[in-house]
Design an enzyme around this catalytic site. Sequence first.
Site, PDB file in Angstrom:
ATOM      1  N   GLY A 184      36.661  46.693  49.228  1.00  0.00           N
ATOM      2  CA  GLY A 184      37.215  47.343  48.044  1.00  0.00           C
ATOM      3  C   GLY A 184      36.146  47.943  47.159  1.00  0.00           C
ATOM      4  O   GLY A 184      36.160  47.753  45.940  1.00  0.00           O
ATOM      5  N   ASN A 234      42.084  48.895  56.127  1.00  0.00           N
ATOM      6  CA  ASN A 234      43.149  48.218  55.395  1.00  0.00           C
ATOM      7  C   ASN A 234      42.786  46.735  55.367  1.00  0.00           C
ATOM      8  O   ASN A 234      42.865  46.051  56.394  1.00  0.00           O
ATOM      9  CB  ASN A 234      44.494  48.439  56.079  1.00  0.00           C
ATOM     10  CG  ASN A 234      45.633  47.696  55.409  1.00  0.00           C
ATOM     11  OD1 ASN A 234      45.431  46.959  54.437  1.00  0.00           O
ATOM     12  ND2 ASN A 234      46.834  47.869  55.915  1.00  0.00           N
ATOM     13  N   ASN A 278      35.843  41.530  47.400  1.00  0.00           N
ATOM     14  CA  ASN A 278      36.222  42.094  46.108  1.00  0.00           C
ATOM     15  C   ASN A 278      37.590  42.772  46.136  1.00  0.00           C
ATOM     16  O   ASN A 278      38.244  42.878  45.102  1.00  0.00           O
ATOM     17  CB  ASN A 278      35.161  43.108  45.657  1.00  0.00           C
ATOM     18  CG  ASN A 278      35.623  43.936  44.482  1.00  0.00           C
ATOM     19  OD1 ASN A 278      35.647  43.473  43.344  1.00  0.00           O
ATOM     20  ND2 ASN A 278      36.023  45.182  44.752  1.00  0.00           N
ATOM     21  N   SER A 289      39.603  35.492  39.570  1.00  0.00           N
ATOM     22  CA  SER A 289      40.039  35.944  38.243  1.00  0.00           C
ATOM     23  C   SER A 289      40.374  34.725  37.400  1.00  0.00           C
ATOM     24  O   SER A 289      40.811  33.695  37.926  1.00  0.00           O
ATOM     25  CB  SER A 289      41.276  36.844  38.363  1.00  0.00           C
ATOM     26  OG  SER A 289      41.857  37.088  37.090  1.00  0.00           O
ATOM     27  N   TYR A 327      50.170  37.309  41.491  1.00  0.00           N
ATOM     28  CA  TYR A 327      48.740  37.609  41.405  1.00  0.00           C
ATOM     29  C   TYR A 327      47.949  36.335  41.113  1.00  0.00           C
ATOM     30  O   TYR A 327      46.913  36.071  41.735  1.00  0.00           O
ATOM     31  CB  TYR A 327      48.500  38.646  40.313  1.00  0.00           C
ATOM     32  CG  TYR A 327      47.057  39.034  40.116  1.00  0.00           C
ATOM     33  CD1 TYR A 327      46.446  39.960  40.943  1.00  0.00           C
ATOM     34  CD2 TYR A 327      46.300  38.480  39.086  1.00  0.00           C
ATOM     35  CE1 TYR A 327      45.116  40.330  40.756  1.00  0.00           C
ATOM     36  CE2 TYR A 327      44.980  38.837  38.885  1.00  0.00           C
ATOM     37  CZ  TYR A 327      44.396  39.762  39.729  1.00  0.00           C
ATOM     38  OH  TYR A 327      43.075  40.109  39.533  1.00  0.00           O
TER      39      TYR A 327
END
Length: 242
Positions: free
Chosen positions: A8, A55, A84, A137, A150
């Site tokens: 990413g 992908n 990432n 995160s 998420y």
Amino acid sequence: MKHIIVTGGSRGLGLGIVTHLLYQGYKVSCCSRTKTAAISSLELEHPDFKWFECNVGNAEQTTAFVNNACQWASDAPLWALINNAGIAKEGVLATFPNIDTDALLQVNLNGAIYFAREALRVFLRQNSGGRIINISSIIGSRGYTGLAAYSASKAGLDGLTRALARENGRRKITVNSIAPGYLDTEMSSLLSDSKREQIVRRTPLQRLGTVQDITPAISFLLSDGAAFITGQTLTIDGGITN
């Protein structure tokens, strides 16, 4: 020279990580679904950089990418994987579509597992150690309204970090997570002005984070000075989770 794979890496934090590592003297390969203008510029400016289409949520494409990247960087051993790549979709779980849940988990969690597996196979063949850094995160540990799926994906990523650290420590392979807070990137640009202002008010350092707040921690975890650090999640959030 050492080779690092970044998933990413076409925009936002990923692009910042790639650029930082190139200026640190690493050979860097990265992947994303599409090539951006910034990636094209980096390929022209840096002979030690290569982009591949992939992908991240597809196991077969992951295997092909890692093989091709390592073949391209055959003069430099693979030293690290930085997981990432990630997507964010917002909505309360009661009305959250299955297709969005599947896509989010496939990229954020399954994709990281696929890449870690391929990188570990390379590390074990080389028998010279290695580093895996998962970009998690604060949402994974704190939660946030409208981000249940998420949050689950990022909590799973931290669990993967701890398990892989135990599995591979004897091979001198370290596995750690970095959990950024709210960053001033394309993803946060989707927030309304009122939400951004609320986040800034709640943050002791009174601002959103930047890519430059994250990259020094990555450099440290890649360095010899972090050789005895594994299985950890490093939070970089301006103090908002205190």
